[in-house]
Design an enzyme around this catalytic site. Structure first.
Site, mmCIF file in Angstrom:
data_model
loop_
_atom_site.group_PDB
_atom_site.id
_atom_site.type_symbol
_atom_site.label_atom_id
_atom_site.label_comp_id
_atom_site.label_asym_id
_atom_site.label_seq_id
_atom_site.Cartn_x
_atom_site.Cartn_y
_atom_site.Cartn_z
ATOM 1 N N PRO A 87 0.662 -1.168 -0.033
ATOM 2 C CA PRO A 87 -0.138 0.059 -0.106
ATOM 3 C C PRO A 87 0.919 1.309 -0.042
ATOM 4 O O PRO A 87 0.354 2.344 -0.329
ATOM 5 C CB PRO A 87 -0.882 -0.163 1.100
ATOM 6 C CG PRO A 87 0.000 -1.034 2.028
ATOM 7 C CD PRO A 87 0.403 -1.983 1.262
ATOM 8 N N GLU A 113 0.649 -25.239 -19.167
ATOM 9 C CA GLU A 113 1.362 -26.529 -19.143
ATOM 10 C C GLU A 113 2.839 -26.017 -18.602
ATOM 11 O O GLU A 113 3.741 -26.857 -18.198
ATOM 12 C CB GLU A 113 1.536 -26.988 -20.533
ATOM 13 C CG GLU A 113 2.205 -25.896 -21.445
ATOM 14 C CD GLU A 113 2.503 -26.407 -22.851
ATOM 15 O OE1 GLU A 113 3.355 -27.413 -23.307
ATOM 16 O OE2 GLU A 113 1.456 -26.286 -23.692
#
Lengths: 153, 153
Positions: A87, A113
């Site tokens: 933040p 994959e």
């Protein structure tokens, strides 16, 4: 300063802890993914997660990421909490869900994959957090949260 | 892709959970800070934390941030774990410590005047995490970690 912050306005993301057995049961099974992260220069354990598409709801995003990264469909996803990743630097938030009632979807073969999927008991996942072997903040926090507040132990 | 990642190479940071009473005792007291975060557009509860200065060791940074943000010196800091804040995006890691044996330093008045310091029992901090009122990822994870693995309950 405004322009600096504006650079790092980001759309938000969803993450999901997939349960393969009843979360209220004894030491439920969870599903984690392992993928190579170039920024970290290593393989990391993570929960399925990703950025929201434009206009996409956080729960839809959680279901989509679960499908794309593991090939699984969830009967139900439940929002747990929302976290700011950094933040001091960005407004990015991650909406964290748990998913139950998993089935291998018809499009399971479409799962990425380059991502390995690994199943383990929640107790083992917590042990990996304790030993610093699960280093991704959203993943470690999501696992601690479900263990502390939602799952049977 | 390399150049994109290079943009977000960052020096790392330290964060510290300050204990005001014996961590092994019943429901120990912890110290949190509250500050306005422009990126989040709200006040957030956080543990003291900040970026490493050039050449600064993570434990020295933890002690410095504790001093600057709360005015307290720690008798001892202990490293708990290291987390990647957003490994899909940056190599930033936060080294998380706990601090014990706190005393108000001589330079307590130098503590950042825009930061409020709040003391609470660990059980209350966990309840704020559970209810989504502690939204900063490093803070929520650090509190869950000490509660789960280091502190008496």
């Amino acid at each position: 300063m405004r322009s600096v912050f504006a650079t790092f306005r980001r759309p938000g993301a969803s993450a999901v802890v997939p349960f393969l057995s009843d979360p209220a049961g004894d030491d439920p099974q969870v599903l984690l993914i392992r993928q190579y992260r170039y920024a970290a220069e290593r393989y990391l354990y993570e929960v399925p997660a990703g950025r929201l598409d434009p206009g996409e709801a956080p729960d839809a995003c959680a279901r989509r990421e679960l499908r794309e990264e593991t090939g699984c469909e969830a009967e139900r996803v439940e929002q747990l909490f929302t976290m700011y990743t950094t933040p001091g630097f960005t407004d990015e938030r991650i909406h964290v869900f748990m998913a139950v009632g998993l089935t291998r979807g018809e499009n399971a073969r479409e799962a990425d994959e380059f991502i390995e999927v690994e199943t383990m008991p929640l107790s083992r996942a917590l042990s990996l957090v304790e030993r610093g072997e699960i280093q991704d903040a959203k993943t470690a926090l999501s696992l601690m949260y479900v263990a502390g507040f939602r799952a049977g132990r």
